[in-house]
Design an enzyme around this catalytic site. Structure first.
Site, short mmCIF file in Angstrom:
data_model
loop_
_atom_site.label_atom_id
_atom_site.label_comp_id
_atom_site.label_asym_id
_atom_site.label_seq_id
_atom_site.Cartn_x
_atom_site.Cartn_y
_atom_site.Cartn_z
CG HIS A 148 -11.88 5.18 0.98
ND1 HIS A 148 -11.19 4.60 2.02
CD2 HIS A 148 -13.17 5.26 1.39
CE1 HIS A 148 -12.02 4.33 3.01
NE2 HIS A 148 -13.23 4.72 2.65
CB ILE B 281 -6.49 13.50 2.56
CG1 ILE B 281 -7.42 13.98 1.44
CG2 ILE B 281 -5.06 13.99 2.34
CD1 ILE B 281 -7.67 15.47 1.41
CG ASP B 282 -2.73 7.95 5.08
OD1 ASP B 282 -1.89 8.67 5.64
OD2 ASP B 282 -2.78 6.72 5.26
N GLY C 65 -2.72 5.52 -2.13
CA GLY C 65 -1.28 5.64 -2.31
C GLY C 65 -0.86 6.85 -3.14
CG ASP D 155 -12.97 -2.30 2.63
OD1 ASP D 155 -13.81 -2.77 1.83
OD2 ASP D 155 -11.86 -1.87 2.28
CG ASP E 97 -9.30 4.47 6.54
OD1 ASP E 97 -10.36 4.39 5.88
OD2 ASP E 97 -8.19 4.78 6.03
CB SER F 19 -5.46 2.11 8.80
OG SER F 19 -4.11 2.26 9.21
P1 13P Z 1 -4.73 8.44 -0.18
O1 13P Z 1 -3.69 7.35 -0.25
O2 13P Z 1 -5.07 8.95 -1.54
O3 13P Z 1 -4.33 9.52 0.75
O4 13P Z 1 -6.06 7.78 0.39
C1 13P Z 1 -6.22 7.55 1.76
C2 13P Z 1 -7.45 6.79 2.07
O5 13P Z 1 -8.33 6.61 1.26
C3 13P Z 1 -7.59 6.25 3.43
O6 13P Z 1 -8.67 5.38 3.52
#
Ligand code: 13P
Length: 330
Positions: free
Chosen positions: A232, A276-277, A191, A116, A94, A56
């Site tokens: 996302h 997935i973050d 989140g 975005d 991202d 990001s």
């Molecule tokens: P999460 O917070 O669910 O992992 O989503 C991450 C995301 O969409 C990054 O763009």
């Protein structure tokens, strides 16, 4: 100016085509640190999966743009060293929020960018996405754009409320922008706190969130047959990691994610990229908190970052094999 092909990276075009046809999704894991990057590469190599490593704007600010670009190049070399002859690794931006940021990433070796403009009025979103696509395609860089708004907080991106994607807009949007994939809003959010307990139903002592809007997804698929769709906000927020964090001094209340069953179902559709973050952040933090509790005298970062890396790798492998189904797809 460096082209991603010189770094051994690939864009998303071919891998998305195969994923849509094959009914699986490519993992898009966010990274900011060397340990996350190593864990992502180890997991992808071990499972023979294509992988999207995404950063990001906040990650670029944290880790430094030049360092991240060399880390991505290092990721390709590392994958080969681990025995993968032809790794398929994408370096993706991202939530790019401006043309300038996307251009900067493309000029520094990214193979894919997201613009975005989902918070903008429709026509402005179209114009911005088209401008990025026109630039990116000159260098064969693929572009993800977004329609609809996800709730939640992610680095500098935040929205209080979600707005589902309107299926009636997707043909016009994808045709006029020329984007290569489309992120949609069908009930996921960024989140570790995706739902309030009040929004969930209690089943056998577990809070189960409302299902994703699969009706909207299927309507979009009908309008854009075979077009790559992106989800996302797809962390599942595993309860064992949350419990470990809380057991060893953390304080995470009402952390609720997307049930993996829902993501498994989505992966079989035109959804071919799942972001997935948060799950990686949770896996890292849980391992570090546990380690500090067990070894209070440790202060060498390698002592606690090694189990953190192992725990993230385990989570990445689980997602690839048990949820997205991208294993053995190289
Ligand atoms: P999460 O917070 O669910 O992992 O989503 C991450 C995301 O969409 C990054 O763009």
């Amino acid at each position: 100016m460096v082209n991603y092909k010189d770094l051994g990276l690939v864009n998303t075009r071919e891998m998305f085509k195969r994923a849509v046809a094959g009914g699986y999704a490519i993992p898009a894991f966010n990274f900011n640190t060397m340990e996350q990057m190593q864990a992502i590469v180890m997991a992808a190599v071990e499972t023979k999966s294509p992988v999207i490593m995404q950063v990001s704007k906040g990650a670029r600010n944290y880790a430094n743009a030049s360092i991240l670009r060399y880390m991505a190049e290092g990721a390709v070399a590392y994958a080969k060293e681990l025995g993968c002859e032809h790794p398929e690794i994408v370096l993706h931006l991202d939530h790019g929020d401006s043309f300038e940021l996307c251009k900067d990433c493309i000029d520094m070796g990214f193979s894919s960018v997201m613009i975005d403009g989902s918070h903008l009025p429709y026509e402005e979103n179209v114009a911005l996405a088209k401008k990025v696509v026109d630039y990116a395609h000159q260098f064969d860089v693929t572009v993800e754009a977004e329609l609809g708004v996800l709730a939640g907080v992610e680095d500098e991106v935040s929205a209080a409320e979600s707005h589902y994607t309107k299926p009636e807009e997707v043909i016009d949007f994808s045709t006029r922008t020329g984007c290569d994939s489309l992120a949609i809003s069908i009930g996921t959010s960024h989140g570790a706190h995706k739902f309030t307990p009040e929004q969930c139903t209690l089943v056998n002592g577990v809070l189960v969130p409302p299902p994703l809007a699969f009706d909207i997804l299927h309507e979009i698929e009908k309008k854009l047959p075979g077009f790559p769709i992106v989800l996302h906000g797809s962390s599942s927020v595993p309860m064992d990691e949350v419990n470990t964090i809380n057991k060893f001094g953390g304080h995470l209340e009402a952390a609720i994610g997307i049930p993996e069953e829902q993501l498994r179902e989505a992966s079989k559709s035109a959804v071919c990229k799942i972001n997935i973050d948060s799950d990686s952040r949770l896996a890292m933090t849980a391992a570090i908190r546990k380690h500090f509790d067990e070894y209070p005298s440790h202060f060498d970062p390698r002592q606690y970052l090694k189990p953190a890396r192992e725990n993230m790798k385990k989570m990445y492998i689980h997602k690839i094999v048990e949820v997205l189904g991208s294993n053995d797809k190289l």
